[in-house]
Write an enzyme that holds these catalytic residues in place. Structure first.
Site, PDB file in Angstrom:
ATOM      1  N   ARG A 106       0.842  -1.207   0.000  1.00 13.12           N
ATOM      2  CA  ARG A 106       0.000   0.000   0.000  1.00 13.12           C
ATOM      3  C   ARG A 106       0.869   1.247   0.000  1.00 13.12           C
ATOM      4  NH1 ARG A 106      -5.415  -1.480   3.367  1.00 13.12           N
ATOM      5  NH2 ARG A 106      -6.655  -1.436   1.505  1.00 13.12           N
ATOM      6  N   GLN A 136      -1.390   2.773  -5.570  1.00 12.50           N
ATOM      7  CA  GLN A 136      -2.794   3.091  -5.266  1.00 12.50           C
ATOM      8  C   GLN A 136      -3.777   2.673  -6.363  1.00 12.50           C
ATOM      9  OE1 GLN A 136      -3.246   7.103  -3.791  1.00 12.50           O
ATOM     10  NE2 GLN A 136      -2.551   6.512  -1.763  1.00 12.50           N
ATOM     11  N   ASP A 157      -4.796  -0.985  -5.942  1.00 12.14           N
ATOM     12  CA  ASP A 157      -5.241  -1.406  -4.615  1.00 12.14           C
ATOM     13  C   ASP A 157      -6.683  -1.929  -4.645  1.00 12.14           C
ATOM     14  OD1 ASP A 157      -5.854  -1.721  -1.977  1.00 12.14           O
ATOM     15  OD2 ASP A 157      -5.098   0.226  -1.335  1.00 12.14           O
ATOM     16  N   SER A 164      -8.809  -1.769  -1.366  1.00 10.66           N
ATOM     17  CA  SER A 164      -9.484  -0.482  -1.145  1.00 10.66           C
ATOM     18  C   SER A 164     -10.706  -0.339  -2.046  1.00 10.66           C
ATOM     19  CB  SER A 164      -8.532   0.687  -1.406  1.00 10.66           C
ATOM     20  OG  SER A 164      -7.596   0.774  -0.361  1.00 10.66           O
ATOM     21  N   TYR A 217      -1.827  -0.683   8.934  1.00 11.55           N
ATOM     22  CA  TYR A 217      -2.852  -1.551   9.513  1.00 11.55           C
ATOM     23  C   TYR A 217      -2.800  -1.472  11.037  1.00 11.55           C
ATOM     24  CZ  TYR A 217      -3.320  -3.729   4.923  1.00 11.55           C
ATOM     25  OH  TYR A 217      -3.552  -3.961   3.599  1.00 11.55           O
TER      26      TYR A 217
HETATM   27  P1  NAD Z   1      -8.619  -3.187   7.475  1.00  9.33           P
HETATM   28  O1  NAD Z   1      -9.714  -3.650   6.574  1.00  9.33           O
HETATM   29  O2  NAD Z   1      -7.467  -4.076   7.716  1.00  9.33           O
HETATM   30  O3  NAD Z   1      -9.278  -2.842   8.908  1.00  9.33           O
HETATM   31  C1  NAD Z   1     -10.384  -1.987   9.013  1.00  9.33           C
HETATM   32  C2  NAD Z   1     -10.196  -1.075  10.211  1.00  9.33           C
HETATM   33  O4  NAD Z   1     -10.369  -1.797  11.430  1.00  9.33           O
HETATM   34  C3  NAD Z   1      -8.817  -0.436  10.299  1.00  9.33           C
HETATM   35  O5  NAD Z   1      -8.964   0.981  10.231  1.00  9.33           O
HETATM   36  C4  NAD Z   1      -8.302  -0.886  11.664  1.00  9.33           C
HETATM   37  O6  NAD Z   1      -7.541   0.121  12.316  1.00  9.33           O
HETATM   38  C5  NAD Z   1      -9.593  -1.160  12.412  1.00  9.33           C
HETATM   39  N1  NAD Z   1      -9.491  -2.013  13.606  1.00  9.33           N
HETATM   40  C6  NAD Z   1      -8.716  -3.105  13.838  1.00  9.33           C
HETATM   41  N2  NAD Z   1      -8.955  -3.596  15.072  1.00  9.33           N
HETATM   42  C7  NAD Z   1      -9.908  -2.790  15.644  1.00  9.33           C
HETATM   43  C8  NAD Z   1     -10.561  -2.788  16.895  1.00  9.33           C
HETATM   44  N3  NAD Z   1     -10.294  -3.703  17.839  1.00  9.33           N
HETATM   45  N4  NAD Z   1     -11.477  -1.806  17.132  1.00  9.33           N
HETATM   46  C9  NAD Z   1     -11.756  -0.865  16.204  1.00  9.33           C
HETATM   47  N5  NAD Z   1     -11.162  -0.824  14.984  1.00  9.33           N
HETATM   48  C10 NAD Z   1     -10.251  -1.786  14.714  1.00  9.33           C
HETATM   49  O7  NAD Z   1      -8.082  -1.767   7.057  1.00  9.33           O
HETATM   50  P2  NAD Z   1      -8.144  -1.019   5.655  1.00  9.33           P
HETATM   51  O8  NAD Z   1      -9.468  -0.444   5.467  1.00  9.33           O
HETATM   52  O9  NAD Z   1      -7.653  -1.940   4.633  1.00  9.33           O
HETATM   53  O10 NAD Z   1      -7.134   0.180   5.851  1.00  9.33           O
HETATM   54  C11 NAD Z   1      -5.973   0.063   6.656  1.00  9.33           C
HETATM   55  C12 NAD Z   1      -5.094   1.289   6.485  1.00  9.33           C
HETATM   56  O11 NAD Z   1      -4.473   1.286   5.225  1.00  9.33           O
HETATM   57  C13 NAD Z   1      -5.780   2.629   6.598  1.00  9.33           C
HETATM   58  O12 NAD Z   1      -4.916   3.477   7.307  1.00  9.33           O
HETATM   59  C14 NAD Z   1      -5.857   3.106   5.211  1.00  9.33           C
HETATM   60  O13 NAD Z   1      -5.918   4.519   5.121  1.00  9.33           O
HETATM   61  C15 NAD Z   1      -4.553   2.592   4.695  1.00  9.33           C
HETATM   62  N6  NAD Z   1      -4.535   2.545   3.247  1.00  9.33           N
HETATM   63  C16 NAD Z   1      -3.459   3.044   2.586  1.00  9.33           C
HETATM   64  C17 NAD Z   1      -3.416   3.028   1.209  1.00  9.33           C
HETATM   65  C18 NAD Z   1      -2.264   3.563   0.443  1.00  9.33           C
HETATM   66  O14 NAD Z   1      -1.512   4.341   0.960  1.00  9.33           O
HETATM   67  N7  NAD Z   1      -2.095   3.135  -0.779  1.00  9.33           N
HETATM   68  C19 NAD Z   1      -4.458   2.479   0.511  1.00  9.33           C
HETATM   69  C20 NAD Z   1      -5.538   1.974   1.211  1.00  9.33           C
HETATM   70  C21 NAD Z   1      -5.558   2.003   2.586  1.00  9.33           C
END
Ligand code: NAD
Length: 360
Positions: free
Chosen positions: A116, A121, A124, A127, A221
């Site tokens: 990521r 992006q 991804d 996402s 994550y």
């Molecule tokens: P994910 O699907 O792995 O998890 C969903 C959410 O659950 C996360 O925000 C995580 O912090 C939260 N979580 C985990 N345990 C928890 C708990 N006990 N209580 C409450 N919340 C909890 O995550 P995702 O949606 O795939 O995204 C993860 C990160 O990656 C984010 O910061 C997102 O912005 C980032 N991201 C970056 C890029 C990039 O830079 N290319 C692209 C997509 C996402």
């Protein structure tokens, strides 16, 4: 260079790995071969592929096979050594599946493993599909609630807005917040990653302070909470949850079972008519009472554990996935030839089995 697009065989899977529109993005020298009916469930008939320049025929012979779900055993048998496969391969949880691909000598790229980083992006797919799931979760909550989401002032009286709580504010959670807000709900959200507070607030939602804070990995994550932290979170949520009409849960930790946030006791404390939409159902659910793949009612509370929500919006989820696929193919194919640059961190990061490794 041929890219094969098989018809998905996993039960309930309506998506297709490449939609006709994406074919123009693949560049010179790339011929797409689509299995008959591959796009039908997503609304893309064979003729639409033909018009876009694809052949309709046998996809498994192509140098690259682009799929949505991991191939089943009989599909793996149709792959051959040196072939490239791109799909959601669940590399952290399906070791047996990955080993099967390694034995077949396939160069397999998992959509989940694309690093990521900013350059990746457009590739991804986690996402793009989480965006669909988050949107649909908010719509399901609105549909199952026996109440309006927005505030209404009518001659027959004033209706207060519904209160929606979103747990886990990653890609899906943020989209659920935005969608519930657009529908007029008053939204609160919580995530263990402290960086999320600002994103939640920028969408017009309130960050619910549960006094629990987790850590963030380098990839962005969440780390799994300790048992004590998890117990504190459950207790804190139990006290707050009865104040909400709908709870949308999206909390996940890659490769781990979904954290249990909503206990059975918390569900019993909710008002009759409340709704829980559990997006983490596939990995066991964020709610103790969630039954993956089912929608149940218990003590007047509806708990939706539907899995694979992106498949329920197959046209747009396939379109977004196709853009991701086209971007990945752009990285693997140069001038109409397969060119796997293992020094590229996206190529090496996304690869889960390599022909060389299988031969060793
Ligand atoms: P994910 O699907 O792995 O998890 C969903 C959410 O659950 C996360 O925000 C995580 O912090 C939260 N979580 C985990 N345990 C928890 C708990 N006990 N209580 C409450 N919340 C909890 O995550 P995702 O949606 O795939 O995204 C993860 C990160 O990656 C984010 O910061 C997102 O912005 C980032 N991201 C970056 C890029 C990039 O830079 N290319 C692209 C997509 C996402």
């Amino acid at each position: 260079m041929r890219v094969g697009v098989p018809k998905e065989t996993t039960s309930g899977e309506r998506r297709v790995a490449l939609v006709p529109e994406a074919l123009a993005r693949l560049g010179e020298g790339v011929q797409v071969v689509v299995e008959p009916g591959a796009g039908a469930a997503a609304g893309f008939p064979d003729d639409a592929y033909r018009e876009a320049g694809a052949a309709v025929g046998e996809p498994w012979e192509a140098e690259i096979v682009a799929k949505v779900a991991a191939p089943a055993g009989d599909e793996v048998a149709r792959l051959h050594e040196g072939q490239v496969l791109i799909a959601f391969l669940q590399p952290l949880t399906d070791r047996a599946g990955v080993e099967r691909l390694a034995r077949a000598g396939v160069n397999a790229f998992a959509l989940e493993s694309v690093p990521r980083i900013t350059r990746a992006q457009p590739m991804d797919a986690l996402s793009s599909q989480a965006t669909v799931a988050g949107y649909k979760a908010a719509l399901i909550a609105a549909d199952r609630l026996p109440r309006f989401l927005p505030m209404l002032m009518t001659a027959a009286g004033t209706i207060p807005p519904a209160k929606v709580l979103v747990l886990g504010a990653g890609v899906a959670g943020l989209q659920a917040i935005a969608t519930a807000r657009r529908l007029g709900a008053v939204v609160s959200a919580f995530d263990v990653r402290p960086a999320v507070r600002e994103q939640v607030e920028s969408l017009g939602a309130t960050f619910l302070d549960l006094g629990v804070q987790g850590e963030e990995t380098e990839g962005g994550y969440a780390r799994e909470l300790t048992a004590e932290q998890q117990a504190a979170q459950q207790a804190e949520l139990q006290a707050r949850i009865p104040g909400f009409d709908a709870v949308i849960t999206t909390a996940a930790v890659p490769g781990r079972p979904a954290p249990k946030l909503v206990t059975a006791e918390a569900v019993r404390a909710m008002r009759a008519g409340s709704v829980i939409v559990d997006l983490a159902a596939e990995t066991g659910g964020n709610c103790e009472l969630t039954r993956p793949g089912e929608e149940i009612e218990t003590s007047g509370v509806t708990i939706v554990g539907t899995t694979n929500l992106p498949s329920t919006m197959a046209a747009h989820s396939s379109q977004l996935l196709s853009r991701n696929m086209a971007a990945i193919l752009g990285l693997l194919v140069k001038d109409g030839h397969l060119a796997l640059d293992w020094d590229d961190e996206i190529v090496s990061g996304a690869c889960v089995t390599r022909k060389e490794a299988a031969a060793a």
